[in-house]
Structure formats: structure tokens, C-alpha cells
Scaffold this active site. Structure first.
Site, PDB file in Angstrom:
ATOM      1  N   HIS A  74       6.612  18.410 -15.490  1.00 17.07           N
ATOM      2  CA  HIS A  74       7.464  17.255 -15.794  1.00 17.07           C
ATOM      3  C   HIS A  74       8.692  17.199 -14.888  1.00 17.07           C
ATOM      4  O   HIS A  74       9.085  16.112 -14.439  1.00 17.07           O
ATOM      5  CB  HIS A  74       7.895  17.289 -17.261  1.00 17.07           C
ATOM      6  N   ASP A 129       8.445   6.235 -20.456  1.00 20.20           N
ATOM      7  CA  ASP A 129       8.898   6.080 -21.830  1.00 20.20           C
ATOM      8  C   ASP A 129      10.399   5.804 -21.852  1.00 20.20           C
ATOM      9  O   ASP A 129      11.071   5.860 -20.816  1.00 20.20           O
ATOM     10  CB  ASP A 129       8.524   7.304 -22.671  1.00 20.20           C
ATOM     11  N   TYR A 141       6.857  12.556 -22.818  1.00 18.34           N
ATOM     12  CA  TYR A 141       6.034  12.694 -21.603  1.00 18.34           C
ATOM     13  C   TYR A 141       5.089  11.518 -21.351  1.00 18.34           C
ATOM     14  O   TYR A 141       4.146  11.642 -20.579  1.00 18.34           O
ATOM     15  CB  TYR A 141       5.239  14.010 -21.611  1.00 18.34           C
ATOM     16  N   ALA A 142       5.316  10.367 -21.975  1.00 22.48           N
ATOM     17  CA  ALA A 142       4.479   9.188 -21.734  1.00 22.48           C
ATOM     18  C   ALA A 142       4.970   8.506 -20.460  1.00 22.48           C
ATOM     19  O   ALA A 142       5.647   7.480 -20.501  1.00 22.48           O
ATOM     20  CB  ALA A 142       4.521   8.245 -22.931  1.00 22.48           C
ATOM     21  N   ASN A 143       4.639   9.120 -19.325  1.00 19.94           N
ATOM     22  CA  ASN A 143       5.079   8.657 -18.016  1.00 19.94           C
ATOM     23  C   ASN A 143       3.943   8.837 -17.024  1.00 19.94           C
ATOM     24  O   ASN A 143       3.226   9.843 -17.078  1.00 19.94           O
ATOM     25  CB  ASN A 143       6.277   9.495 -17.523  1.00 19.94           C
ATOM     26  N   HIS A 174       0.823  -1.200   0.000  1.00 19.94           N
ATOM     27  CA  HIS A 174       0.000   0.000   0.000  1.00 19.94           C
ATOM     28  C   HIS A 174       0.864   1.260   0.000  1.00 19.94           C
ATOM     29  O   HIS A 174       1.799   1.364   0.778  1.00 19.94           O
ATOM     30  CB  HIS A 174      -0.924  -0.033   1.224  1.00 19.94           C
TER      31      HIS A 174
END
Length: 126
Positions: A93, A28, A115-117, A20
Site C-alpha cells: 500500500h 476510497d 485499501y479500495a484503491n 496512452h
């Protein structure tokens, strides 16, 4: 041998160790990887595996109570995250990169889009 779900033994083992509030960064291929968190690097070639494929596989296995992405994220990946992660929070970012140092696990994809995070926060199943 497992017959379904995540078959990569390193990733399956790392997921089993999460608890948890632990953080999992799905990133990326260009995201800087900080020292400290465990890393499972799935990147094979540009775009393989994609951010969407890896995220979907992880969401099938994890309970997620929250998530954070970069304000700069645009287009299809933003829509994908907002559909799959209600209540998604956004930060600059640079802040997401700082937060990634506190993740317990980083899963690097082959995604070649900027920015594919997303930083996932684990929940509990009960």
C-alpha cells in the site's frame, strides 16, 4: 447534453484528455491525495458513490492495459478487481501511495472500506 455514460462534466472532460500510458487512480475516501495530479472528487457521503460503481463506470469509458492495487486489499473489492482487470499487479500500500503521485487523474469515491484503491494504466483502442 450527453444522454449516457459519465455525466459529471469534470470527470468526462478529464477522461477525454487522457492518453496512452496515463495513470488514473480510483480511490476510497481515505486515500491521501498527492499534490500534482488532477482530482475529481465524487465523494458525497460514506459509501456514496461506491468504489465498484465508479470503477465500473470508468471501465465502460476507458481502454485499460494494466492496473495495480495494494497487497493489503481483501474480500469483495479484491475479487471485483481480479474479475474486471486480468493481470492485476499488486504492490504494498505504501508503494501504491507513492505511485499515485505520478497519476494524471485521481477519482475519489465515497468508499469507506480500507485499501479500495486501484491505479489504472490507459491503453489505446487500436
Amino acid at each position: 447534453m450527453k444522454k449516457s455514460g459519465i455525466l459529471n462534466r469534470h470527470l468526462a472532460g478529464a477522461l477525454a484528455e487522457l492518453g496512452h500510458t496515463d495513470g488514473v487512480l480510483v480511490c476510497d475516501a481515505g486515500m491521501p491525495i498527492p499534490d500534482g495530479p488532477r482530482v475529481v472528487d465524487l465523494a458525497f457521503r460514506a459509501g456514496v458513490p461506491s468504489f465498484a460503481e465508479v470503477l465500473d463506470g470508468l471501465l465502460d469509458e476507458l481502454v485499460v492495459e494494466g492496473a495495480t492495487a495494494a497487497h493489503e486489499l481483501r474480500g469483495a473489492h479484491r475479487e471485483l478487481l481480479e474479475r474486471r482487470l486480468p493481470g492485476l499487479a499488486y504492490v504494498p500500500h505504501e508503494r501504491l501511495k507513492e505511485l499515485s503521485a505520478g497519476a494524471r487523474l485521481i477519482v475519489r469515491t465515497g468508499e469507506a472500506s480500507p485499501y479500495a484503491n486501484v491505479l489504472l494504466r490507459c491503453g489505446v483502442f487500436f
